[in-house]
Design a protein around this motif. Structure first.
Motif, PDB file in Angstrom:
ATOM      1  N   UNK A  89       0.824  -1.278  -0.041  1.00  0.00           N
ATOM      2  CA  UNK A  89      -0.156   0.087   0.032  1.00  0.00           C
ATOM      3  C   UNK A  89       0.728   1.452   0.072  1.00  0.00           C
ATOM      4  N   UNK A  90       2.021   1.297  -0.188  1.00  0.00           N
ATOM      5  CA  UNK A  90       3.012   2.482  -0.161  1.00  0.00           C
ATOM      6  C   UNK A  90       2.958   3.266  -1.225  1.00  0.00           C
ATOM      7  N   UNK A  91       2.715   2.860  -2.627  1.00  0.00           N
ATOM      8  CA  UNK A  91       2.615   3.672  -3.648  1.00  0.00           C
ATOM      9  C   UNK A  91       1.047   4.315  -3.634  1.00  0.00           C
ATOM     10  N   UNK A  92       0.003   3.603  -2.875  1.00  0.00           N
ATOM     11  CA  UNK A  92      -1.275   4.165  -2.827  1.00  0.00           C
ATOM     12  C   UNK A  92      -1.226   5.081  -1.627  1.00  0.00           C
ATOM     13  N   UNK A  93      -0.736   4.974  -0.626  1.00  0.00           N
ATOM     14  CA  UNK A  93      -0.694   5.995   0.310  1.00  0.00           C
ATOM     15  C   UNK A  93       0.148   7.375  -0.209  1.00  0.00           C
ATOM     16  N   UNK A  94       1.137   7.207  -0.863  1.00  0.00           N
ATOM     17  CA  UNK A  94       1.862   8.366  -1.396  1.00  0.00           C
ATOM     18  C   UNK A  94       1.018   9.161  -2.432  1.00  0.00           C
ATOM     19  N   UNK A  95       0.150   8.331  -3.387  1.00  0.00           N
ATOM     20  CA  UNK A  95      -0.532   9.064  -4.321  1.00  0.00           C
ATOM     21  C   UNK A  95      -1.649   9.607  -3.498  1.00  0.00           C
ATOM     22  N   UNK A  96      -2.388   9.031  -2.378  1.00  0.00           N
ATOM     23  CA  UNK A  96      -3.347   9.971  -1.883  1.00  0.00           C
ATOM     24  C   UNK A  96      -2.917  11.057  -1.096  1.00  0.00           C
ATOM     25  N   UNK A  97      -1.601  11.134  -0.722  1.00  0.00           N
ATOM     26  CA  UNK A  97      -1.201  12.396  -0.107  1.00  0.00           C
ATOM     27  C   UNK A  97      -0.946  13.420  -1.217  1.00  0.00           C
ATOM     28  N   UNK A  98      -0.469  12.866  -2.309  1.00  0.00           N
ATOM     29  CA  UNK A  98      -0.476  13.659  -3.491  1.00  0.00           C
ATOM     30  C   UNK A  98      -1.699  14.396  -4.013  1.00  0.00           C
ATOM     31  N   UNK A  99      -2.850  13.634  -4.160  1.00  0.00           N
ATOM     32  CA  UNK A  99      -4.060  14.104  -4.353  1.00  0.00           C
ATOM     33  C   UNK A  99      -4.234  15.235  -3.394  1.00  0.00           C
ATOM     34  N   UNK A 100      -4.087  15.007  -2.169  1.00  0.00           N
ATOM     35  CA  UNK A 100      -4.538  16.062  -1.311  1.00  0.00           C
ATOM     36  C   UNK A 100      -3.597  17.268  -1.480  1.00  0.00           C
ATOM     37  N   UNK A 101      -2.482  17.164  -1.849  1.00  0.00           N
ATOM     38  CA  UNK A 101      -1.598  18.250  -2.134  1.00  0.00           C
ATOM     39  C   UNK A 101      -2.005  19.066  -3.660  1.00  0.00           C
ATOM     40  N   UNK A 102      -2.408  18.059  -4.430  1.00  0.00           N
ATOM     41  CA  UNK A 102      -2.987  18.915  -5.594  1.00  0.00           C
ATOM     42  C   UNK A 102      -4.204  19.555  -5.401  1.00  0.00           C
ATOM     43  N   UNK A 103      -4.793  19.249  -4.596  1.00  0.00           N
ATOM     44  CA  UNK A 103      -6.338  19.689  -4.301  1.00  0.00           C
ATOM     45  C   UNK A 103      -5.844  20.999  -3.614  1.00  0.00           C
ATOM     46  N   UNK A 104      -4.902  21.071  -2.781  1.00  0.00           N
ATOM     47  CA  UNK A 104      -4.625  22.147  -1.875  1.00  0.00           C
ATOM     48  C   UNK A 104      -3.994  23.322  -2.835  1.00  0.00           C
ATOM     49  N   UNK A 105      -3.344  22.724  -3.703  1.00  0.00           N
ATOM     50  CA  UNK A 105      -3.017  23.705  -4.777  1.00  0.00           C
ATOM     51  C   UNK A 105      -4.064  24.272  -5.866  1.00  0.00           C
ATOM     52  N   UNK A 106      -5.358  23.760  -5.568  1.00  0.00           N
ATOM     53  CA  UNK A 106      -6.191  24.106  -6.560  1.00  0.00           C
ATOM     54  C   UNK A 106      -6.256  23.629  -7.917  1.00  0.00           C
ATOM     55  N   UNK A 107      -5.408  22.385  -7.961  1.00  0.00           N
ATOM     56  CA  UNK A 107      -5.678  21.577  -9.276  1.00  0.00           C
ATOM     57  C   UNK A 107      -6.699  20.889  -9.303  1.00  0.00           C
ATOM     58  N   UNK A 108      -7.217  20.823 -10.603  1.00  0.00           N
ATOM     59  CA  UNK A 108      -8.520  20.015 -10.589  1.00  0.00           C
ATOM     60  C   UNK A 108      -8.440  18.553 -11.174  1.00  0.00           C
ATOM     61  N   UNK A 109      -7.559  18.413 -12.091  1.00  0.00           N
ATOM     62  CA  UNK A 109      -7.067  17.207 -12.641  1.00  0.00           C
ATOM     63  C   UNK A 109      -5.857  16.804 -12.308  1.00  0.00           C
ATOM     64  N   UNK A 110      -5.638  15.394 -12.161  1.00  0.00           N
ATOM     65  CA  UNK A 110      -4.398  14.774 -12.011  1.00  0.00           C
ATOM     66  C   UNK A 110      -4.253  13.783 -12.761  1.00  0.00           C
ATOM     67  N   UNK A 111      -2.864  13.819 -13.343  1.00  0.00           N
ATOM     68  CA  UNK A 111      -2.535  12.669 -14.385  1.00  0.00           C
ATOM     69  C   UNK A 111      -1.538  11.750 -14.012  1.00  0.00           C
ATOM     70  N   UNK A 112      -1.421  10.600 -14.401  1.00  0.00           N
ATOM     71  CA  UNK A 112      -0.354   9.913 -14.036  1.00  0.00           C
ATOM     72  C   UNK A 112       0.322   9.089 -15.212  1.00  0.00           C
ATOM     73  N   UNK A 113       1.393   9.279 -15.497  1.00  0.00           N
ATOM     74  CA  UNK A 113       2.251   8.533 -16.565  1.00  0.00           C
ATOM     75  C   UNK A 113       2.601   7.304 -15.989  1.00  0.00           C
ATOM     76  N   UNK A 114       2.064   6.284 -16.781  1.00  0.00           N
ATOM     77  CA  UNK A 114       2.154   4.934 -16.273  1.00  0.00           C
ATOM     78  C   UNK A 114       3.037   3.986 -17.399  1.00  0.00           C
ATOM     79  N   UNK A 115       3.721   3.234 -16.704  1.00  0.00           N
ATOM     80  CA  UNK A 115       4.698   2.181 -17.519  1.00  0.00           C
ATOM     81  C   UNK A 115       3.446   1.188 -17.525  1.00  0.00           C
ATOM     82  N   UNK A 116       3.959   0.076 -18.287  1.00  0.00           N
ATOM     83  CA  UNK A 116       3.129  -1.326 -18.436  1.00  0.00           C
ATOM     84  C   UNK A 116       3.344  -1.928 -16.987  1.00  0.00           C
ATOM     85  N   UNK A 117       4.167  -1.757 -16.343  1.00  0.00           N
ATOM     86  CA  UNK A 117       4.580  -2.328 -15.299  1.00  0.00           C
ATOM     87  C   UNK A 117       3.402  -1.896 -14.071  1.00  0.00           C
TER      88      UNK A 117
END
Ligand SMILES: CC(C)(COP(=O)(O)OP(=O)(O)OC[C@H]1O[C@@H](n2cnc3c(N)ncnc32)[C@H](O)[C@@H]1OP(=O)(O)O)[C@@H](O)C(=O)NCCC(=O)NCCS
Length: 128
Positions: A89-117
């Motif tokens: 659950x480590x990547x998930x926990x970090x991602x949730x914290x980044x979502x909170x950060x993005x929201x606090x910065x007023x960002x309305x859309x979050x993109x994730x560049x993903x590899x096949x892995x």
């Protein structure tokens, strides 16, 4: 060996040593397997980005970065978790914290560049 529920702290790197450990994990997971040189794990957006690490027993075991390519959009890049700590659950926990950060910065859309892995991870977060 890590337990099934490792205790880890989420923290932004601040010192030179913390940034060094942060970039080292990025390099080891995202660049070294493809024989990419040290330094290739960084780009020109580091100083304007928000960085987050998961730290367990003083070791950086997970990293992600948030930057904002446009005023309302955030982009997550350089997501990496040490293999010994995967599926805890480590990547998930970090991602949730980044979502909170993005929201606090007023960002309305979050993109994730993903590899096949990371497709399994992305499916989990997009489809629940
Ligand atoms: C992708 C990565 C960051 C995931 O990190 P993680 O901490 O293991 O992910 P989580 O534990 O938060 O996973 C959450 C869920 O995503 C899904 N998931 C994660 N890794 C998966 C995998 N390899 N295969 C299938 N599903 C996966 C699962 O549903 C998981 O929940 P579960 O373990 O309860 O089943 C990590 O495996 C990694 O660093 N991979 C190598 C580098 C990489 O591909 N980075 C992404 C660049 S975009």
């Amino acid at each position: 060996m890590p337990s099934s529920s490792p205790t880890f702290l989420l923290q932004s790197p601040g010192t030179e040593a913390e940034f060094s450990a942060y970039f080292d994990l990025r390099w080891r997971i995202l660049r070294q397997p493809w024989q990419q040189p040290r330094g290739s794990e960084q780009d020109e957006l580091e100083s304007s980005s928000f960085h987050l690490t998961a730290v367990c027993d003083q070791q950086v075991v997970g990293v992600e970065r948030l930057h904002s390519p446009s005023p309302k959009t955030g982009q997550v890049r350089y997501m990496a978790v040490s293999p010994q700590f995967s599926r805890r659950g480590i990547a998930s926990q970090i991602l949730m914290a980044l979502e909170t950060q993005a929201s606090s910065q007023g960002l309305q859309e979050l993109r994730l560049n993903a590899r096949e892995t990371a497709l399994g991870f992305c499916r989990h977060h997009l489809l629940g």
